[in-house]
Design a protein around this motif. Sequence first.
Motif, mmCIF file in Angstrom:
data_model
loop_
_atom_site.group_PDB
_atom_site.id
_atom_site.type_symbol
_atom_site.label_atom_id
_atom_site.label_comp_id
_atom_site.label_asym_id
_atom_site.label_seq_id
_atom_site.Cartn_x
_atom_site.Cartn_y
_atom_site.Cartn_z
ATOM 1 N N LEU A 71 0.809 -1.214 0.000
ATOM 2 C CA LEU A 71 0.000 0.000 0.000
ATOM 3 C C LEU A 71 0.841 1.264 0.000
ATOM 4 O O LEU A 71 2.054 1.234 0.224
ATOM 5 N N ILE A 72 0.167 2.363 -0.250
ATOM 6 C CA ILE A 72 0.722 3.695 -0.039
ATOM 7 C C ILE A 72 0.100 4.220 1.244
ATOM 8 O O ILE A 72 -1.122 4.231 1.383
ATOM 9 N N ALA A 73 0.949 4.599 2.194
ATOM 10 C CA ALA A 73 0.475 5.059 3.496
ATOM 11 C C ALA A 73 0.693 6.556 3.660
ATOM 12 O O ALA A 73 1.627 7.140 3.088
ATOM 13 N N ALA A 74 -0.199 7.172 4.451
ATOM 14 C CA ALA A 74 -0.119 8.606 4.747
ATOM 15 C C ALA A 74 -0.466 8.820 6.212
ATOM 16 O O ALA A 74 -0.937 7.904 6.893
ATOM 17 N N ARG A 75 -0.224 10.025 6.685
ATOM 18 C CA ARG A 75 -0.732 10.389 8.009
ATOM 19 C C ARG A 75 -2.247 10.567 7.900
ATOM 20 O O ARG A 75 -2.757 11.026 6.875
ATOM 21 N N ALA A 76 -2.963 10.223 8.956
ATOM 22 C CA ALA A 76 -4.423 10.285 8.925
ATOM 23 C C ALA A 76 -4.931 11.678 8.570
ATOM 24 O O ALA A 76 -5.958 11.827 7.905
ATOM 25 N N GLU A 77 -4.214 12.698 8.994
ATOM 26 C CA GLU A 77 -4.626 14.079 8.707
ATOM 27 C C GLU A 77 -4.611 14.390 7.220
ATOM 28 O O GLU A 77 -5.223 15.368 6.767
ATOM 29 N N ASP A 78 -3.919 13.558 6.431
ATOM 30 C CA ASP A 78 -3.792 13.792 4.986
ATOM 31 C C ASP A 78 -4.677 12.863 4.162
ATOM 32 O O ASP A 78 -4.476 12.721 2.957
ATOM 33 N N LYS A 79 -5.671 12.249 4.783
ATOM 34 C CA LYS A 79 -6.470 11.256 4.069
ATOM 35 C C LYS A 79 -7.221 11.833 2.872
ATOM 36 O O LYS A 79 -7.526 11.110 1.917
ATOM 37 N N ASP A 80 -7.522 13.135 2.900
ATOM 38 C CA ASP A 80 -8.260 13.753 1.800
ATOM 39 C C ASP A 80 -7.368 14.609 0.905
ATOM 40 O O ASP A 80 -7.872 15.376 0.081
ATOM 41 N N ASN A 81 -6.063 14.486 1.038
ATOM 42 C CA ASN A 81 -5.135 15.277 0.226
ATOM 43 C C ASN A 81 -5.270 14.879 -1.248
ATOM 44 O O ASN A 81 -5.021 13.738 -1.626
ATOM 45 N N GLU A 82 -5.670 15.834 -2.080
ATOM 46 C CA GLU A 82 -5.946 15.540 -3.483
ATOM 47 C C GLU A 82 -4.684 15.153 -4.248
ATOM 48 O O GLU A 82 -4.732 14.312 -5.157
ATOM 49 N N THR A 83 -3.563 15.750 -3.921
ATOM 50 C CA THR A 83 -2.314 15.403 -4.595
ATOM 51 C C THR A 83 -1.939 13.955 -4.308
ATOM 52 O O THR A 83 -1.553 13.197 -5.210
ATOM 53 N N PHE A 84 -2.083 13.550 -3.055
ATOM 54 C CA PHE A 84 -1.749 12.179 -2.682
ATOM 55 C C PHE A 84 -2.693 11.186 -3.357
ATOM 56 O O PHE A 84 -2.275 10.115 -3.808
ATOM 57 N N LYS A 85 -3.973 11.539 -3.418
ATOM 58 C CA LYS A 85 -4.940 10.674 -4.094
ATOM 59 C C LYS A 85 -4.586 10.512 -5.572
ATOM 60 O O LYS A 85 -4.726 9.434 -6.153
ATOM 61 N N ARG A 86 -4.119 11.603 -6.171
ATOM 62 C CA ARG A 86 -3.759 11.554 -7.594
ATOM 63 C C ARG A 86 -2.541 10.657 -7.808
ATOM 64 O O ARG A 86 -2.482 9.915 -8.807
#
Length: 289
Positions: A233-248
């Motif tokens: 998987l690709i993991a992130a900090r929970a605070e960044d769950k809606d980060n559009e750049t990361f989703k892209r």
Amino acid sequence: MKKLSLFVLAIITALVLSACGSSSASTTEGKETVKVKIGVNGSDGIQWPILQEKAAKEGIEIELVEFADYTLPNNALAQGDIDLNAFQHLSFLSQYVKESGNDLIPIGSTMFAPLGVYSEKIKDISEIKEGDKIAIPDDPTNQARALRLLEAGKLITLADDFGLAGDPSQITENPLNLEIIPMVAQQTPRVLPDVTAAIINNGVAGQAGFSPGEDPIFKEAGDNESIYPYVNLIAARAEDKDNETFKRIVELYQEDDIKQAVAEDTKGGSSLVILTQEQLDETFSNLLK
């Protein structure tokens, strides 16, 4: 003098306009470049330059930060030293979150990389005999996974409550009296001359020069929901769950060119697996219980 002043002003204006033009050319479709640091454990996969090139076209500059072992990328992510990481499966991340208390989450699936049994001495797992030595990874989730693989090969029997983080103490039957030796995952290929077989992580095997699609004498099956805990998987900090750049970035990773690159790079040893966010969340939540 007036003409000279006008001439100087014209030159200055031209220089300013030229500088503005250079700035615009360095952006993508008028957007400023966003830099994203992704922690990895081995950056030599051919999918990474493909991803970097695609992301750059959309104004996302991906910097790969390589870590030498499995213990560091999650700490670096939790501490904000990197923005994302991509090196682990769901079970490993859940174990880290339970032990550390750091709020990291999966935001996208990448690939399934089956564990394999490798040997320089035998050609089939059925050739393992009384008292043989078997090396396995010692991190909690991959150790349990390796023991499950030995059970699937009918070499040992595990306790009914073994779960996803069991250890050798929960072996209930070992008819061949195998000597099972847990060790740091990166060491498993190096001890092959000294053991009958070693269970080696897919990525570690590739780095050691093996073909994970062709060289194992036995490996995990990957055709049902039972593999979900072991999907990378690709993991992130929970605070960044809606980060559009990361989703892209996740979307770009899950495209067909990356799928083909993964298959080619691992010679069929790994495959791209796309789980929905709901599937990721459900699996991760169950693992945290």
